[in-house]
Design a protein around this motif. Structure first.
Motif, PDB file in Angstrom:
ATOM      1  N   THR A  97      12.147  -1.457   1.158  1.00  0.00           N
ATOM      2  CA  THR A  97      11.471  -1.836   2.509  1.00  0.00           C
ATOM      3  C   THR A  97      10.636  -0.827   3.007  1.00  0.00           C
ATOM      4  O   THR A  97      10.914   0.329   3.068  1.00  0.00           O
ATOM      5  N   ARG A  98       9.398  -1.467   3.234  1.00  0.00           N
ATOM      6  CA  ARG A  98       8.404  -0.579   3.579  1.00  0.00           C
ATOM      7  C   ARG A  98       7.856  -1.073   5.097  1.00  0.00           C
ATOM      8  O   ARG A  98       7.059  -0.226   5.874  1.00  0.00           O
ATOM      9  N   VAL A  99       8.083  -2.370   5.390  1.00  0.00           N
ATOM     10  CA  VAL A  99       7.359  -2.992   6.652  1.00  0.00           C
ATOM     11  C   VAL A  99       8.496  -3.943   7.311  1.00  0.00           C
ATOM     12  O   VAL A  99       9.032  -4.752   6.577  1.00  0.00           O
TER      13      VAL A  99
ATOM     14  N   TYR B  98       6.240   0.609   9.938  1.00  0.00           N
ATOM     15  CA  TYR B  98       5.830   0.662   8.484  1.00  0.00           C
ATOM     16  C   TYR B  98       6.154   2.148   8.051  1.00  0.00           C
ATOM     17  O   TYR B  98       6.222   3.262   9.148  1.00  0.00           O
TER      18      TYR B  98
ATOM     19  N   LEU C  42      10.193  -7.712   6.437  1.00  0.00           N
ATOM     20  CA  LEU C  42       9.163  -9.051   5.844  1.00  0.00           C
ATOM     21  C   LEU C  42       9.566  -9.103   4.584  1.00  0.00           C
ATOM     22  O   LEU C  42       9.930  -8.169   3.432  1.00  0.00           O
TER      23      LEU C  42
ATOM     24  N   ALA D 182       5.111  -8.060   2.852  1.00  0.00           N
ATOM     25  CA  ALA D 182       4.925  -6.405   3.238  1.00  0.00           C
ATOM     26  C   ALA D 182       3.971  -5.613   2.311  1.00  0.00           C
ATOM     27  O   ALA D 182       3.377  -4.741   2.739  1.00  0.00           O
TER      28      ALA D 182
ATOM     29  N   ALA E  72       1.245  -3.384   4.001  1.00  0.00           N
ATOM     30  CA  ALA E  72       1.640  -1.815   3.978  1.00  0.00           C
ATOM     31  C   ALA E  72       0.382  -0.750   4.190  1.00  0.00           C
ATOM     32  O   ALA E  72       0.520  -0.094   5.113  1.00  0.00           O
TER      33      ALA E  72
ATOM     34  N   GLY F 172      10.099 -13.763   6.514  1.00  0.00           N
ATOM     35  CA  GLY F 172      11.093 -12.615   6.731  1.00  0.00           C
ATOM     36  C   GLY F 172      12.646 -12.978   6.596  1.00  0.00           C
ATOM     37  O   GLY F 172      12.878 -14.227   6.303  1.00  0.00           O
TER      38      GLY F 172
END
Length: 295
Positions: free
Chosen positions: A70-72, A96, A147, A152, A156, A273
């Protein structure tokens, strides 16, 4: 040094660290987060709880990043009680993970739009979680939607570009802005219009963003607001207007606007999402597992 003094020093150090890493996208005068513009003197306990929530949410998001990449995420706070309207959260941002922040240790950043108190203007901000949650909360929890990976990935790097984030920003602020016209823009509206911009290269204007949102089945919340309430709000509040709403619906007291709850429902419905999660403060000695409760 007694316990209270040590705790106060700890809170002050944490706040200073949070302020040191904050970055203003657009300088626009004194701003308080969300719509909470009443002067307040935060207590030691409220500061402690705000910081504890920020630290716990960061740890839980880090755990999600390690497990699932997970980044966003979309992230929300409950800055005021909106229960009379059937709403849980008041303010939305896009968060983020910046892996290069804090000398490579990484940190979560939130980009969001804030109203200048006592005015009809707004600005965009990039903040850490401590600041995002540090302006007075009605409920100490975060609403989070992860997301989908493909979306995502597209967002990012773009979220680090101030020029991209300001592309669809309309400084004229209206807390109850109509989602399908453009004279004004409220905070949650900026977030989803910018999401459209980042998700679809063909979106280059607010009108195109609205078309994209319609095509992806976004549905605003309809609030029932009487004519007397509308009049009082318009006269006493510079950040509230109703002239952008369709006349017939306005006269019927039907005010359509972008709410966090409607965005969260839309993200899951559209497949953009996952299910909304509630992240609460976990004890420091508790393993940072899922820690989230599906709404």
């Amino acid at each position: 040094m007694n316990t209270a003094t040590r705790l106060m020093n700890m809170v002050r150090r944490a706040l200073c660290a949070a302020l040191a890493v904050a970055c203003l996208i657009a300088v626009a005068g004194p701003v308080l987060a969300g719509q909470n513009c009443e002067p307040r003197r935060p207590s030691l306990d409220s500061m402690r709880r705000d910081l504890a929530l920020a630290a716990s949410v960061a740890a839980q998001l880090d755990g999600m990043a390690q497990r699932d990449g997970t980044r966003v995420v979309l992230i929300a706070r409950a800055g005021q009680d909106l229960g009379q309207y059937g709403l849980r959260y008041s303010h939305l941002g896009i968060a983020y993970r910046d892996d290069a922040a804090l000398d490579g240790r990484g940190a979560w950043r939130v980009v969001h739009k804030l109203n200048q108190c006592g005015s009809s203007r707004s600005a965009l901000y990039r903040q850490g979680l401590a600041e995002f949650f540090g302006d007075g909360l009605h409920v100490h929890e975060a609403g989070v939607v992860v997301l989908k990976p493909e979306l995502a990935l597209r967002l990012a790097e773009q979220l680090k570009d101030d020029g991209v984030l300001t592309a669809l920003h309309e400084p004229r602020y209206n807390m109850l802005a109509y989602p399908w016209s453009g004279p004004y823009q409220q905070s949650n509206q900026w977030a989803i219009e910018t999401l459209a911009l980042l998700a679809e290269p063909a979106v280059t204007s607010r009108a195109a963003a609205r078309d994209w949102l319609r095509a992806h089945d976004y549905r605003p919340t309809t609030l029932q607001i009487s004519s007397l309430t509308r009049l009082g709000a318009r006269v006493s509040s510079a950040h509230i207007a109703f002239d952008d709403h369709p006349f017939g619906r306005r006269m019927a007291g039907q005010i359509d606007t972008v709410t966090v709850d409607s965005v969260f429902a839309w993200m899951q419905r559209s497949g953009l999402g996952g299910a909304p999660l509630r992240l609460r403060t976990l004890p420091l000695d508790r393993p940072q597992r899922r820690g989230a409760v599906a709404i």
